[in-house]
Scaffold this active site. Structure first.
Site, mmCIF file in Angstrom:
data_model
loop_
_atom_site.group_PDB
_atom_site.id
_atom_site.type_symbol
_atom_site.label_atom_id
_atom_site.label_comp_id
_atom_site.label_asym_id
_atom_site.label_seq_id
_atom_site.Cartn_x
_atom_site.Cartn_y
_atom_site.Cartn_z
ATOM 1 N N TYR A 60 66.982 -54.568 -0.598
ATOM 2 C CA TYR A 60 66.575 -54.864 -1.983
ATOM 3 C C TYR A 60 66.775 -53.660 -2.919
ATOM 4 O O TYR A 60 66.123 -53.595 -3.970
ATOM 5 C CB TYR A 60 65.109 -55.289 -2.015
ATOM 6 C CG TYR A 60 64.847 -56.770 -1.769
ATOM 7 C CD1 TYR A 60 65.546 -57.761 -2.458
ATOM 8 C CD2 TYR A 60 63.846 -57.178 -0.887
ATOM 9 C CE1 TYR A 60 65.265 -59.112 -2.267
ATOM 10 C CE2 TYR A 60 63.559 -58.534 -0.685
ATOM 11 C CZ TYR A 60 64.280 -59.487 -1.382
ATOM 12 O OH TYR A 60 63.995 -60.823 -1.206
ATOM 13 N N LYS B 217 62.243 -66.800 4.029
ATOM 14 C CA LYS B 217 61.297 -65.684 3.984
ATOM 15 C C LYS B 217 60.064 -65.931 4.870
ATOM 16 O O LYS B 217 59.807 -67.062 5.301
ATOM 17 C CB LYS B 217 60.865 -65.450 2.536
ATOM 18 C CG LYS B 217 61.998 -64.988 1.611
ATOM 19 C CD LYS B 217 61.446 -64.598 0.243
ATOM 20 C CE LYS B 217 62.550 -64.153 -0.695
ATOM 21 N NZ LYS B 217 62.003 -63.724 -2.009
ATOM 22 N N PHE C 43 57.661 -54.272 -8.873
ATOM 23 C CA PHE C 43 57.277 -55.058 -7.698
ATOM 24 C C PHE C 43 58.021 -54.654 -6.418
ATOM 25 O O PHE C 43 57.862 -55.278 -5.375
ATOM 26 C CB PHE C 43 57.474 -56.562 -7.974
ATOM 27 C CG PHE C 43 58.866 -56.951 -8.445
ATOM 28 C CD1 PHE C 43 59.885 -57.176 -7.530
ATOM 29 C CD2 PHE C 43 59.139 -57.092 -9.801
ATOM 30 C CE1 PHE C 43 61.163 -57.540 -7.948
ATOM 31 C CE2 PHE C 43 60.426 -57.460 -10.228
ATOM 32 C CZ PHE C 43 61.437 -57.680 -9.299
ATOM 33 N N GLU D 105 75.577 -58.562 0.926
ATOM 34 C CA GLU D 105 74.400 -59.027 1.676
ATOM 35 C C GLU D 105 74.790 -59.615 3.036
ATOM 36 O O GLU D 105 74.078 -59.427 4.019
ATOM 37 C CB GLU D 105 73.620 -60.039 0.828
ATOM 38 C CG GLU D 105 73.001 -59.375 -0.407
ATOM 39 C CD GLU D 105 72.154 -60.324 -1.252
ATOM 40 O OE1 GLU D 105 72.100 -61.532 -0.959
ATOM 41 O OE2 GLU D 105 71.520 -59.830 -2.207
ATOM 42 N N ASN E 234 58.206 -66.977 -2.332
ATOM 43 C CA ASN E 234 59.000 -68.079 -2.890
ATOM 44 C C ASN E 234 59.972 -68.676 -1.865
ATOM 45 O O ASN E 234 60.975 -69.267 -2.215
ATOM 46 C CB ASN E 234 59.696 -67.650 -4.187
ATOM 47 C CG ASN E 234 60.662 -66.507 -3.997
ATOM 48 O OD1 ASN E 234 60.781 -65.950 -2.900
ATOM 49 N ND2 ASN E 234 61.372 -66.144 -5.040
ATOM 50 N N HIS F 50 65.542 -66.571 -0.259
ATOM 51 C CA HIS F 50 66.349 -65.664 -1.082
ATOM 52 C C HIS F 50 67.788 -66.155 -1.022
ATOM 53 O O HIS F 50 68.218 -66.680 0.011
ATOM 54 C CB HIS F 50 66.291 -64.232 -0.534
ATOM 55 C CG HIS F 50 67.349 -63.339 -1.116
ATOM 56 N ND1 HIS F 50 67.196 -62.708 -2.330
ATOM 57 C CD2 HIS F 50 68.604 -63.030 -0.682
ATOM 58 C CE1 HIS F 50 68.311 -62.033 -2.601
ATOM 59 N NE2 HIS F 50 69.173 -62.207 -1.619
ATOM 60 N N ARG G 271 62.241 -74.027 -3.786
ATOM 61 C CA ARG G 271 61.094 -73.233 -4.262
ATOM 62 C C ARG G 271 60.016 -74.109 -4.896
ATOM 63 O O ARG G 271 58.823 -73.803 -4.802
ATOM 64 C CB ARG G 271 61.577 -72.139 -5.210
ATOM 65 C CG ARG G 271 62.249 -70.990 -4.433
ATOM 66 C CD ARG G 271 63.009 -70.101 -5.352
ATOM 67 N NE ARG G 271 63.446 -68.854 -4.727
ATOM 68 C CZ ARG G 271 64.380 -68.074 -5.245
ATOM 69 N NH1 ARG G 271 64.974 -68.414 -6.369
ATOM 70 N NH2 ARG G 271 64.715 -66.955 -4.636
ATOM 71 N N ARG H 124 71.945 -71.354 -5.311
ATOM 72 C CA ARG H 124 70.942 -70.995 -6.322
ATOM 73 C C ARG H 124 70.331 -72.253 -6.955
ATOM 74 O O ARG H 124 69.137 -72.290 -7.261
ATOM 75 C CB ARG H 124 71.540 -70.058 -7.372
ATOM 76 C CG ARG H 124 71.869 -68.702 -6.749
ATOM 77 C CD ARG H 124 72.421 -67.720 -7.735
ATOM 78 N NE ARG H 124 71.435 -67.257 -8.708
ATOM 79 C CZ ARG H 124 70.447 -66.425 -8.426
ATOM 80 N NH1 ARG H 124 70.288 -65.962 -7.198
ATOM 81 N NH2 ARG H 124 69.611 -66.035 -9.372
ATOM 82 N N THR I 48 63.364 -68.469 -9.538
ATOM 83 C CA THR I 48 62.647 -67.468 -8.730
ATOM 84 C C THR I 48 61.155 -67.775 -8.653
ATOM 85 O O THR I 48 60.547 -67.666 -7.590
ATOM 86 C CB THR I 48 62.848 -66.063 -9.360
ATOM 87 O OG1 THR I 48 64.241 -65.848 -9.522
ATOM 88 C CG2 THR I 48 62.256 -64.977 -8.497
HETATM 89 P P1 CMP Z 1 64.532 -62.849 -4.418
HETATM 90 O O1 CMP Z 1 65.516 -63.888 -4.810
HETATM 91 O O2 CMP Z 1 64.343 -62.594 -2.971
HETATM 92 O O3 CMP Z 1 64.914 -61.454 -5.119
HETATM 93 C C1 CMP Z 1 63.943 -60.480 -5.415
HETATM 94 C C2 CMP Z 1 62.546 -60.986 -5.266
HETATM 95 O O4 CMP Z 1 61.557 -60.250 -5.930
HETATM 96 C C3 CMP Z 1 62.420 -62.374 -5.841
HETATM 97 O O5 CMP Z 1 63.118 -63.293 -5.022
HETATM 98 C C4 CMP Z 1 60.906 -62.544 -5.896
HETATM 99 O O6 CMP Z 1 60.371 -63.096 -4.705
HETATM 100 C C5 CMP Z 1 60.409 -61.094 -6.012
HETATM 101 N N1 CMP Z 1 59.682 -60.832 -7.254
HETATM 102 C C6 CMP Z 1 58.414 -60.431 -7.344
HETATM 103 N N2 CMP Z 1 58.040 -60.265 -8.616
HETATM 104 C C7 CMP Z 1 59.100 -60.572 -9.384
HETATM 105 C C8 CMP Z 1 59.342 -60.630 -10.778
HETATM 106 N N3 CMP Z 1 58.395 -60.301 -11.671
HETATM 107 N N4 CMP Z 1 60.566 -61.003 -11.207
HETATM 108 C C9 CMP Z 1 61.540 -61.324 -10.313
HETATM 109 N N5 CMP Z 1 61.360 -61.308 -8.961
HETATM 110 C C10 CMP Z 1 60.163 -60.948 -8.506
#
Ligand code: CMP
Length: 136
Positions: free
Chosen positions: A52, A12, A60, A129, A115, A118, A105, A88, A94
């Site tokens: 997304y 990212k 968010f 994806e 973070n 992805h 992360r 993962r 996350t």
């Molecule tokens: P990612 O794995 O890219 O998938 C969705 C993204 O939403 C996640 O990583 C986070 O960076 C972002 N995000 C922001 N706020 C939240 C939240 N409250 N819960 C989960 N993901 C979040």
């Protein structure tokens, strides 16, 4: 028994900006995930919104799409044994605050938004994806 899968990984904007591309790639390689394809791109907010889409009802969502399109990213196809789950585990939770030691992360994430990486959450989503970024 081996179960070779492919998954999509994104480095990212926060990690690209801090020159962590090679560092993060080397973690995947050390953990036996091969980088089959990779490219550095800068997507539009509309493309991020499409990518997304599964999160479109989340509070968010708008910030998430703005963020992923805020700077260059690196998209990669990772391949290896149980690649979806393995990726993962290598990424960690996350929220970097919840992530285990030595996960990407935990090492590099700044916040739940920034973070650093992805990764696809299922085989089905990995296919979608990968196709999103690498359709030929
Ligand atoms: P990612 O794995 O890219 O998938 C969705 C993204 O939403 C996640 O990583 C986070 O960076 C972002 N995000 C922001 N706020 C939240 C939240 N409250 N819960 C989960 N993901 C979040």
């Amino acid at each position: 028994m081996s179960n070779i899968e492919q998954t999509l990984s994104i480095i990212k904007p926060d990690a690209v900006e801090r020159n962590l591309i090679e560092e993060i790639k080397s973690i995947f390689i050390k953990k036996n995930l091969k980088i089959k394809e990779n490219k550095k791109i800068h997507i539009t907010k509309e493309e991020a919104a499409e990518f997304y889409k599964v999160h479109q009802t989340k509070p968010f969502y708008d910030d998430l799409c703005a963020y992923l399109s805020s700077g260059p990213i690196v998209v990669m196809i990772l391949e290896g044994n149980n690649a979806v789950l393995s990726n993962r585990e290598i990424m960690g939770a996350t929220d970097p605050k919840q992530a285990k030691d030595n996960t990407i992360r935990k090492l590099y994430g700044i916040s739940i938004d920034k973070n650093s990486v992805h990764g696809s959450d299922s085989i089905e989503n990995a296919k979608k994806e990968i196709n999103f970024f690498f359709k030929n």
